[in-house]
Write a protein that holds these residues in place. Structure first.
Motif, short mmCIF file in Angstrom:
data_model
loop_
_atom_site.label_atom_id
_atom_site.label_comp_id
_atom_site.label_asym_id
_atom_site.label_seq_id
_atom_site.Cartn_x
_atom_site.Cartn_y
_atom_site.Cartn_z
N THR A 20 43.93 42.88 46.48
CA THR A 20 43.89 41.55 45.90
C THR A 20 44.93 40.69 46.60
O THR A 20 45.76 41.21 47.36
N VAL A 21 44.88 39.42 46.35
CA VAL A 21 45.84 38.49 46.96
C VAL A 21 46.58 37.76 45.85
O VAL A 21 45.96 37.14 44.98
N ILE A 22 47.90 37.84 45.88
CA ILE A 22 48.75 37.12 44.93
C ILE A 22 49.13 35.79 45.56
O ILE A 22 49.61 35.74 46.70
N THR A 23 48.90 34.71 44.83
CA THR A 23 49.17 33.36 45.35
C THR A 23 50.28 32.69 44.56
O THR A 23 50.26 32.70 43.33
N ALA A 24 51.23 32.11 45.28
CA ALA A 24 52.27 31.28 44.69
C ALA A 24 52.02 29.84 45.09
O ALA A 24 51.84 29.56 46.28
N LYS A 25 51.99 28.93 44.11
CA LYS A 25 51.74 27.52 44.39
C LYS A 25 52.80 26.67 43.71
O LYS A 25 53.05 26.80 42.52
N THR A 26 53.42 25.80 44.47
CA THR A 26 54.48 24.94 43.94
C THR A 26 53.90 23.66 43.37
O THR A 26 52.73 23.32 43.63
N LYS A 27 54.71 22.91 42.64
CA LYS A 27 54.27 21.62 42.11
C LYS A 27 53.93 20.65 43.24
O LYS A 27 53.08 19.77 43.08
N GLY A 28 54.59 20.80 44.37
CA GLY A 28 54.32 19.92 45.49
C GLY A 28 53.09 20.30 46.30
O GLY A 28 52.75 19.63 47.26
N GLY A 29 52.44 21.42 45.93
CA GLY A 29 51.20 21.80 46.60
C GLY A 29 51.34 22.84 47.68
O GLY A 29 50.35 23.22 48.31
N GLN A 30 52.55 23.35 47.92
CA GLN A 30 52.70 24.42 48.90
C GLN A 30 52.11 25.71 48.37
O GLN A 30 52.21 26.01 47.18
N VAL A 31 51.51 26.49 49.26
CA VAL A 31 50.88 27.75 48.88
C VAL A 31 51.32 28.84 49.85
O VAL A 31 51.32 28.65 51.06
N LYS A 32 51.67 30.00 49.29
CA LYS A 32 51.90 31.19 50.10
C LYS A 32 51.31 32.39 49.36
O LYS A 32 51.18 32.39 48.14
N THR A 33 50.95 33.42 50.14
CA THR A 33 50.25 34.55 49.56
C THR A 33 50.91 35.88 49.92
O THR A 33 51.64 35.98 50.91
N CYS A 34 50.58 36.87 49.13
CA CYS A 34 51.01 38.24 49.37
C CYS A 34 49.80 39.14 49.12
O CYS A 34 49.21 39.10 48.04
N VAL A 35 49.42 39.93 50.11
CA VAL A 35 48.29 40.86 49.97
C VAL A 35 48.78 42.14 49.30
O VAL A 35 49.79 42.72 49.69
N VAL A 36 48.05 42.58 48.28
CA VAL A 36 48.41 43.79 47.54
C VAL A 36 47.31 44.83 47.72
O VAL A 36 46.13 44.56 47.45
N LEU A 37 47.69 46.01 48.20
CA LEU A 37 46.78 47.13 48.32
C LEU A 37 47.17 48.18 47.27
O LEU A 37 48.33 48.56 47.18
N VAL A 38 46.20 48.62 46.51
CA VAL A 38 46.45 49.60 45.45
C VAL A 38 45.73 50.89 45.79
O VAL A 38 44.53 50.88 46.10
N LYS A 39 46.45 51.98 45.74
CA LYS A 39 45.85 53.29 46.00
C LYS A 39 46.10 54.20 44.82
O LYS A 39 47.00 53.98 44.01
N ASN A 40 45.29 55.24 44.72
CA ASN A 40 45.49 56.24 43.67
C ASN A 40 46.73 57.06 43.96
O ASN A 40 47.13 57.23 45.11
N ALA A 41 47.34 57.59 42.93
CA ALA A 41 48.52 58.44 43.10
C ALA A 41 48.14 59.64 43.97
O ALA A 41 47.06 60.20 43.84
N GLY A 42 49.05 60.02 44.87
CA GLY A 42 48.79 61.17 45.71
C GLY A 42 48.50 60.82 47.15
O GLY A 42 48.24 61.68 47.96
N GLY A 43 48.49 59.54 47.49
CA GLY A 43 48.38 59.17 48.90
C GLY A 43 47.08 58.50 49.25
O GLY A 43 46.96 57.29 49.18
N GLN A 44 46.06 59.28 49.60
CA GLN A 44 44.85 58.68 50.14
C GLN A 44 44.07 57.94 49.10
O GLN A 44 43.86 58.41 48.00
N GLN A 45 43.59 56.77 49.46
CA GLN A 45 42.81 55.97 48.55
C GLN A 45 41.52 56.70 48.24
O GLN A 45 40.83 57.20 49.10
N GLY A 46 41.19 56.81 46.95
CA GLY A 46 40.01 57.53 46.55
C GLY A 46 40.31 58.99 46.28
O GLY A 46 39.53 59.66 45.62
N GLY A 47 41.43 59.52 46.78
CA GLY A 47 41.85 60.88 46.47
C GLY A 47 41.11 61.96 47.24
O GLY A 47 41.37 63.13 47.08
N GLU A 48 40.17 61.60 48.13
CA GLU A 48 39.41 62.58 48.87
C GLU A 48 39.32 62.17 50.33
O GLU A 48 39.38 60.99 50.66
#
Length: 327
Positions: free
Chosen positions: A94-122
């Motif tokens: 997903t993408v987290i977006t920060a937006k100021t009152k003046g209209g500036q925008v910056k983003t942070c990409v978030v990757l979520v994986k299952n516990a144990g390392g590999q995404q999906g676990g297999e």
């Protein structure tokens, strides 16, 4: 000069500047009510995050902002001014977006994986019954389900097979890849960033020191003989809109472009959503059989070539590049 880079995830941020009011009557009046206060340039302390499910992490901004998540089911965000807490919900991105009152925008990409390392676990099984890897992480390649499929390995090994950056290494530099690779693990992926020379190119070279070029010639001949059975798999991700051109077996007649416009005289094959998530392509080799019929792989052949649009800072993030044969 040779260069061999692993994994990578690129995050893009859009910056909107606040225009000053040109109708100010008193240039010395810093508190003119008719002119909005000039904001500081918005900066986040993180541009990408990798979290396991149920984990949290804080993002800090230097300007008061409103915070949103493009997919709150993957990761939610609770923001209060200059600080936001991200909570991982389920695997994905997903993408987290920060937006100021003046209209500036910056983003942070978030990757979520299952516990144990590999995404999906297999372990992810590669496509096809036979595989020829070019850029592939070790965890996936070494898994028994995939290892038994590999006919010849074209991956750079810094012995007789290399990823050579052309023009003495000055057209690409290491990219800023972060996060999980296409198969959901942290082994790495290929990330290259264009310098300021106006073009950028690199080749996965099979030198005369080894036998990889002979295996490439055998594969080329097999593709020509049965083109409908062979495909090239390629995964890419980006948050910019630059185009990238590729060709195979040293033959420029096999050029194709991933992007919205032609570059380096290559025809556009497809584009993809530039949201920082991985997109995959399965390119039928039947489209290139006639071109490959007149080619021959010899020692020093570039089995796979990448050419990025010549814009300084453009990034190429790719992974899981391999030829495969179906039943």
């Amino acid at each position: 000069m040779k260069s061999n880079w692993k994994l990578a995830l690129m995050c893009a941020a859009t910056l909107v500047f606040v225009a000053c009011n040109n109708n100010k009557t008193n240039p010395d009046d810093k508190n003119d009510p008719d002119e909005p206060t000039q904001e500081s340039v918005l900066v986040l302390d993180k541009t990408s995050i990798t979290l396991e499910v149920d984990a949290t992490e804080t993002i800090n901004a230097n300007v008061e902002s409103e915070w949103t998540s493009s997919d709150a089911e993957v990761a939610s965000v609770a923001g209060n001014g200059k600080e936001a807490v991200v909570t991982a919900k389920k695997e994905g991105n997903t993408v987290i977006t920060a937006k100021t009152k003046g209209g500036q925008v910056k983003t942070c990409v978030v990757l979520v994986k299952n516990a144990g390392g590999q995404q999906g676990g297999e372990t992810v099984e590669l496509k096809g019954k036979h595989v020829w890897p070019i850029a592939l992480d070790g965890t996936t390649a070494d898994a028994q389900v995939n290892k038994s499929k590999i006919v010849a390995d074209f991956r750079p090994n810094d012995v007789d097979q290399f990823l050579y950056v052309w023009e003495n290494g000055s057209v690409y530099e290491a990219g800023e890849g972060k996060g999980l690779n296409f198969h959901g693990n942290t082994d790495g992926y290929t990330a290259l960033k264009v310098t300021n020379l106006g073009w950028a190119g690199a080749g996965f070279c099979l030198t005369e020191k080894g036998n990889g070029w002979q295996a490439a010639e055998a594969l080329r001949a097999a593709v020509v003989a049965n083109p409908d059975k062979f495909f090239l798999h390629l995964a890419m991700k980006s948050t910019d809109n630059y185009a990238h051109c590729f060709y195979m077996f040293g033959s420029e007649a096999t050029k194709f472009v991933i992007g919205s416009k032609s570059v380096y005289d290559g025809p556009v094959y497809k584009d993809f959503t530039r949201d920082g998530s991985w997109a995959e392509f399965d390119i039928p080799m039947s489209s290139y059989a006639s071109a490959l019929a007149s080619a021959t792989c010899t020692a020093g052949v570039n089995v796979f070539v990448v050419l990025s649009e010549g814009v300084q800072g453009a990034e190429l993030n790719m992974d899981a590049v391999y030829f495969y044969e179906v039943e």
